[in-house]
Enzyme design. Structure first.
Site, PDB file in Angstrom:
ATOM      1  N   HIS A 265       1.844   3.063  19.138  1.00  0.00           N
ATOM      2  CA  HIS A 265       1.396   2.010  18.217  1.00  0.00           C
ATOM      3  C   HIS A 265       1.179   0.703  18.958  1.00  0.00           C
ATOM      4  O   HIS A 265       0.205  -0.001  18.731  1.00  0.00           O
ATOM      5  CB  HIS A 265       2.433   1.803  17.098  1.00  0.00           C
ATOM      6  CG  HIS A 265       2.320   2.825  16.009  1.00  0.00           C
ATOM      7  ND1 HIS A 265       3.195   2.891  14.956  1.00  0.00           N
ATOM      8  CD2 HIS A 265       1.438   3.827  15.817  1.00  0.00           C
ATOM      9  CE1 HIS A 265       2.848   3.891  14.163  1.00  0.00           C
ATOM     10  NE2 HIS A 265       1.799   4.473  14.672  1.00  0.00           N
TER      11      HIS A 265
ATOM     12  N   GLY B  55       0.827  -1.200   0.000  1.00  0.00           N
ATOM     13  CA  GLY B  55       0.000   0.000   0.000  1.00  0.00           C
ATOM     14  C   GLY B  55       0.853   1.237   0.000  1.00  0.00           C
ATOM     15  O   GLY B  55       2.070   1.166   0.200  1.00  0.00           O
ATOM     16  N   GLY B  56       0.227   2.385  -0.229  1.00  0.00           N
ATOM     17  CA  GLY B  56       0.923   3.654  -0.150  1.00  0.00           C
ATOM     18  C   GLY B  56       0.948   4.130   1.294  1.00  0.00           C
ATOM     19  O   GLY B  56       0.536   3.411   2.211  1.00  0.00           O
ATOM     20  N   ALA B  57       1.455   5.353   1.491  1.00  0.00           N
ATOM     21  CA  ALA B  57       1.467   5.965   2.813  1.00  0.00           C
ATOM     22  C   ALA B  57       0.030   6.200   3.265  1.00  0.00           C
ATOM     23  O   ALA B  57      -0.804   6.641   2.475  1.00  0.00           O
ATOM     24  CB  ALA B  57       2.212   7.294   2.746  1.00  0.00           C
ATOM     25  N   ARG B  58      -0.255   5.911   4.528  1.00  0.00           N
ATOM     26  CA  ARG B  58      -1.598   6.132   5.107  1.00  0.00           C
ATOM     27  C   ARG B  58      -2.705   5.553   4.231  1.00  0.00           C
ATOM     28  O   ARG B  58      -3.729   6.191   3.999  1.00  0.00           O
ATOM     29  CB  ARG B  58      -1.869   7.632   5.311  1.00  0.00           C
ATOM     30  CG  ARG B  58      -0.931   8.308   6.235  1.00  0.00           C
ATOM     31  CD  ARG B  58      -1.280   8.011   7.680  1.00  0.00           C
ATOM     32  NE  ARG B  58      -0.126   8.343   8.518  1.00  0.00           N
ATOM     33  CZ  ARG B  58      -0.203   8.566   9.805  1.00  0.00           C
ATOM     34  NH1 ARG B  58      -1.367   8.465  10.433  1.00  0.00           N
ATOM     35  NH2 ARG B  58       0.877   8.837  10.503  1.00  0.00           N
TER      36      ARG B  58
ATOM     37  N   ARG C  32      -2.384  -1.517  19.507  1.00  0.00           N
ATOM     38  CA  ARG C  32      -2.647  -2.889  19.060  1.00  0.00           C
ATOM     39  C   ARG C  32      -3.460  -3.689  20.071  1.00  0.00           C
ATOM     40  O   ARG C  32      -4.085  -4.669  19.711  1.00  0.00           O
ATOM     41  CB  ARG C  32      -1.322  -3.613  18.779  1.00  0.00           C
ATOM     42  CG  ARG C  32      -0.763  -3.340  17.413  1.00  0.00           C
ATOM     43  CD  ARG C  32       0.303  -4.323  17.025  1.00  0.00           C
ATOM     44  NE  ARG C  32       1.489  -4.232  17.863  1.00  0.00           N
ATOM     45  CZ  ARG C  32       2.417  -3.288  17.757  1.00  0.00           C
ATOM     46  NH1 ARG C  32       2.300  -2.339  16.856  1.00  0.00           N
ATOM     47  NH2 ARG C  32       3.459  -3.281  18.561  1.00  0.00           N
TER      48      ARG C  32
ATOM     49  N   LYS D 240      -2.899   0.047   5.159  1.00  0.00           N
ATOM     50  CA  LYS D 240      -2.309  -1.291   4.997  1.00  0.00           C
ATOM     51  C   LYS D 240      -2.032  -1.979   6.338  1.00  0.00           C
ATOM     52  O   LYS D 240      -2.231  -3.188   6.471  1.00  0.00           O
ATOM     53  CB  LYS D 240      -1.058  -1.254   4.106  1.00  0.00           C
ATOM     54  CG  LYS D 240       0.039  -0.346   4.593  1.00  0.00           C
ATOM     55  CD  LYS D 240       1.103  -0.167   3.491  1.00  0.00           C
ATOM     56  CE  LYS D 240       2.287   0.658   4.007  1.00  0.00           C
ATOM     57  NZ  LYS D 240       1.899   1.962   4.640  1.00  0.00           N
ATOM     58  N   SER D 241      -1.582  -1.210   7.357  1.00  0.00           N
ATOM     59  CA  SER D 241      -1.295  -1.816   8.667  1.00  0.00           C
ATOM     60  C   SER D 241      -2.581  -2.311   9.325  1.00  0.00           C
ATOM     61  O   SER D 241      -2.600  -3.412   9.896  1.00  0.00           O
ATOM     62  CB  SER D 241      -0.607  -0.801   9.589  1.00  0.00           C
ATOM     63  OG  SER D 241       0.676  -0.483   9.086  1.00  0.00           O
TER      64      SER D 241
ATOM     65  N   ASP E 238       5.737  -5.447  10.297  1.00  0.00           N
ATOM     66  CA  ASP E 238       5.333  -4.100   9.872  1.00  0.00           C
ATOM     67  C   ASP E 238       6.482  -3.133  10.164  1.00  0.00           C
ATOM     68  O   ASP E 238       6.705  -2.766  11.311  1.00  0.00           O
ATOM     69  CB  ASP E 238       4.062  -3.706  10.616  1.00  0.00           C
ATOM     70  CG  ASP E 238       3.367  -2.501   9.998  1.00  0.00           C
ATOM     71  OD1 ASP E 238       3.950  -1.864   9.112  1.00  0.00           O
ATOM     72  OD2 ASP E 238       2.236  -2.214  10.420  1.00  0.00           O
TER      73      ASP E 238
END
Lengths: 165, 165, 165
Positions: free
Chosen positions: B49, B8-11, B53, B14-15, B81
């Site tokens: 982060h 994926g791209g930035a933001r 989670r 994808k995470s 990640d």
């Protein structure tokens, strides 16, 4: 017979994908290279690419006169790699991109199988320089015009083709 | 069992997509974080982060020795990640990206479920700096190599997954 | 009735795609333009775009107050072109992007057909400037939030739509 556009980002595997399609199609293949050997490093890189392609390919250099090269090519399958370098050369030599694109599209009416490789460059922030913005716009217009005239269009991401048309 | 690549791209989301896939798979999950806490701001961001989670995750930091961390991980599901920060660390420490990629791929033969997150960075103009061009090329080669070895590959755009493989 | 997001890169054909969808839907259409005429060149460009759209469109300028403009619009179909310029204006005027996005999303509960155009800007290297990084992150968050609230999302590449949702 059919015209295919293979779009992709840098190092996306678009050239390999295009070569695999060409090799599956015919044993008499023409490779139209648009890279210009401006210095020794570039010349060496072009020679390496040519040797990588192996047998069964005739190579024509066409940094600018792409439509002429397409007409001159004799293979059943003709692969152009890539439209992005060609567009860069067109703009560097101050030719009109829209006019050159129109001349390119006229060659699509052919019994040969054409496969064209091009970069998608418009998925970032607005470029800082005027030249960057001009190039990005011209590349977008070129890709749209070619895609509209193609029978098949793929976007290659991480070596994997995604069919757009 | 299976190895999945989430591109994926930035933001792009994808995470979150990778975490949702992992959480649907098992309650015993390992998170391999490749970000390096070089300063207080980064350390704080990493801590935030980790707390985001929530429960059910064991975290391993592996800015460089990713293959070792994957072998050491004990959860049924292991999420990495991301490969982009890892590649950046690999290049910053002047290790060979292709060699490190080969070592990473050896760990894919495992009974665990692996989910790897990576950035697609090649859809813009040619970067102005040599380092930028080197990184973009290395990231493209890494994504191609990993995608070829994966059972499933998705491209996430605006939070929506597009299946590439 | 339905809210559609048309994502794309620069010169990808996303505006044409959005206009074609709107024209297929109804004869009473409102165009919400977010471009700001800061100088003569921009004013001229906006006027040219407006004349390109032809008949059947009512144009509202809304560089900042997008939610208000959407509420005020009277056509059965409302097209917003584009969220990227709007976000740029929001940030330039130091308003909070997340708050403005929340206000925008509230307008989606409407009997009208909404079509929104936005750029995907996160597929390149990390931007050199802090402002560039902030904008890229904000655009990514905005696209995710809007996409989640839409009934249909397309990514346009070289003029060809790819359905994401």
């Amino acid at each position: 017979m059919a015209v295919t556009l293979i779009l992709g980002g840098a190092r996306s595997g678009k050239s390999s994908r295009a070569q695999a399609l060409a090799e599956a199609e015919s044993d008499t293949r023409t490779f139209i290279a648009t890279a210009e050997a401006l210095d020794d490093e570039m010349a060496e890189r072009i020679a390496r690419h040519q040797s990588d392609r192996g047998k069964g390919w005739t190579t024509i250099d066409a940094p600018l006169s792409l439509a002429d090269a397409l007409r001159r090519s004799t293979g059943k399958v003709v692969l152009v790699d890539c439209l992005t370098l060609w567009l860069s050369n067109v703009m560097h030599h101050e030719r009109d991109p829209d006019q050159e694109t129109a001349r390119l599209l006229e060659t699509f009416d052919t019994p040969k199988t054409l496969i064209l490789v091009s970069n998608e460059v418009g998925f970032g922030l607005v470029p800082e320089t005027r030249l960057g913005r001009r190039f990005r716009d011209a590349q977008g217009r070129l890709n749209q015009a070619v895609a509209a005239a193609c029978d098949r269009v793929e976007l290659v991401v991480a070596g994997l083709p995604l069919v757009l048309k």
